[in-house]
Scaffold this motif. Structure first.
Motif, short mmCIF file in Angstrom:
data_model
loop_
_atom_site.label_atom_id
_atom_site.label_comp_id
_atom_site.label_asym_id
_atom_site.label_seq_id
_atom_site.Cartn_x
_atom_site.Cartn_y
_atom_site.Cartn_z
N ARG A 5 0.83 -1.21 0.00
CA ARG A 5 0.00 0.00 0.00
C ARG A 5 0.86 1.25 0.00
O ARG A 5 0.57 2.21 -0.70
N LEU A 6 1.92 1.24 0.81
CA LEU A 6 2.82 2.39 0.86
C LEU A 6 3.51 2.59 -0.48
O LEU A 6 3.63 3.72 -0.97
N ALA A 7 3.93 1.50 -1.09
CA ALA A 7 4.59 1.60 -2.39
C ALA A 7 3.64 2.21 -3.42
O ALA A 7 4.03 3.08 -4.21
N LEU A 10 3.16 5.96 -2.77
CA LEU A 10 4.29 6.74 -3.27
C LEU A 10 4.27 6.82 -4.79
O LEU A 10 4.55 7.86 -5.38
N PHE A 11 3.93 5.73 -5.43
CA PHE A 11 3.85 5.72 -6.89
C PHE A 11 2.78 6.68 -7.38
O PHE A 11 2.98 7.43 -8.33
N LEU A 12 1.63 6.67 -6.72
CA LEU A 12 0.54 7.57 -7.12
C LEU A 12 0.90 9.03 -6.90
O LEU A 12 0.50 9.89 -7.67
N VAL A 13 1.65 9.31 -5.85
CA VAL A 13 2.11 10.68 -5.61
C VAL A 13 2.96 11.15 -6.78
O VAL A 13 2.82 12.28 -7.25
N TRP A 71 19.11 6.44 2.49
CA TRP A 71 19.36 7.66 1.74
C TRP A 71 18.24 7.98 0.74
O TRP A 71 17.91 9.13 0.50
N TRP A 72 17.61 6.93 0.15
CA TRP A 72 16.44 7.17 -0.71
C TRP A 72 15.35 7.83 0.12
O TRP A 72 14.68 8.76 -0.33
N ARG A 73 15.13 7.31 1.34
CA ARG A 73 14.07 7.84 2.20
C ARG A 73 14.32 9.30 2.56
O ARG A 73 13.41 10.12 2.54
N LYS A 74 15.56 9.63 2.91
CA LYS A 74 15.89 11.02 3.27
C LYS A 74 15.60 11.98 2.10
O LYS A 74 15.05 13.04 2.31
N ALA A 75 15.97 11.57 0.90
CA ALA A 75 15.70 12.42 -0.26
C ALA A 75 14.21 12.46 -0.58
O ALA A 75 13.67 13.51 -0.95
N ALA A 76 13.53 11.33 -0.42
CA ALA A 76 12.09 11.26 -0.69
C ALA A 76 11.31 12.16 0.27
O ALA A 76 10.31 12.78 -0.12
N GLU A 77 11.76 12.24 1.50
CA GLU A 77 11.10 13.09 2.49
C GLU A 77 11.21 14.58 2.13
O GLU A 77 10.46 15.39 2.63
N GLN A 78 12.16 14.90 1.25
CA GLN A 78 12.31 16.28 0.78
C GLN A 78 11.60 16.47 -0.57
O GLN A 78 11.92 17.38 -1.31
N ASN A 85 10.40 7.48 -6.27
CA ASN A 85 10.23 6.37 -7.20
C ASN A 85 11.07 5.17 -6.80
O ASN A 85 10.59 4.04 -6.76
N HIS A 86 12.34 5.40 -6.48
CA HIS A 86 13.23 4.31 -6.07
C HIS A 86 12.75 3.68 -4.77
O HIS A 86 12.78 2.46 -4.62
N LEU A 87 12.31 4.50 -3.83
CA LEU A 87 11.84 3.99 -2.55
C LEU A 87 10.57 3.15 -2.75
O LEU A 87 10.45 2.05 -2.21
N ALA A 88 9.65 3.65 -3.56
CA ALA A 88 8.41 2.90 -3.83
C ALA A 88 8.73 1.57 -4.51
O ALA A 88 8.17 0.53 -4.15
N ALA A 89 9.64 1.58 -5.47
CA ALA A 89 10.01 0.35 -6.17
C ALA A 89 10.68 -0.63 -5.21
O ALA A 89 10.42 -1.84 -5.27
N SER A 90 11.50 -0.12 -4.31
CA SER A 90 12.16 -0.99 -3.33
C SER A 90 11.15 -1.66 -2.42
O SER A 90 11.26 -2.84 -2.12
N TYR A 91 10.17 -0.89 -1.98
CA TYR A 91 9.12 -1.47 -1.13
C TYR A 91 8.25 -2.45 -1.92
O TYR A 91 7.90 -3.51 -1.42
N TYR A 92 7.94 -2.11 -3.14
CA TYR A 92 7.06 -2.95 -3.93
C TYR A 92 7.72 -4.29 -4.30
O TYR A 92 7.12 -5.34 -4.17
N TYR A 93 8.95 -4.21 -4.79
CA TYR A 93 9.62 -5.42 -5.26
C TYR A 93 10.40 -6.14 -4.17
O TYR A 93 10.90 -7.23 -4.38
N GLY A 94 10.52 -5.49 -3.02
CA GLY A 94 11.17 -6.17 -1.89
C GLY A 94 12.59 -5.98 -1.80
O GLY A 94 13.55 -5.92 -2.13
#
Length: 94
Positions: A5-7, A10-13, A71-78, A85-94
């Motif tokens: 759901r989180l992935a 983030l993708f929809l955002v 580091w993806w999360r820190k940049a995504a939070e900004q 996109n990278h963070l969402a893909a990491s969560y989605y694909y594991g």
């Protein structure tokens, strides 16, 4: 299930127009980032909150590693679209 759901969220955002400026980032390695900047300098700038340095540092680590996700999360939070996109893909694909 929450991870998926989180992935998707983030993708929809990203699709909804969360895209800011377009980044051009060289991949960082242990020897530098392709333009002679040592990784230690990139890390110190990333720790200070520089988005481009956070992206370079995230790309220096293996995909899906704890450090890369940090580091993806820190940049995504900004609100960085590439990091989101990278963070969402990491969560989605594991």
């Amino acid at each position: 299930m929450k991870t998926h759901r989180l992935a998707w969220l983030l993708f929809l955002v990203l699709l909804a127009g969360g895209c800011g400026k377009k980044e051009t980032v060289s991949s960082a390695t242990s020897n530098g980032n392709g333009n002679g900047v040592p990784i230690e300098k990139i890390k110190s700038k990333a720790e200070a909150g520089d988005i481009d340095s956070e992206l370079q540092l995230a790309m220096a680590y293996p995909s899906g590693s704890v450090e890369a996700l940090k580091w993806w999360r820190k940049a995504a939070e900004q609100n960085n679209a590439r990091a989101q996109n990278h963070l969402a893909a990491s969560y989605y694909y594991g």
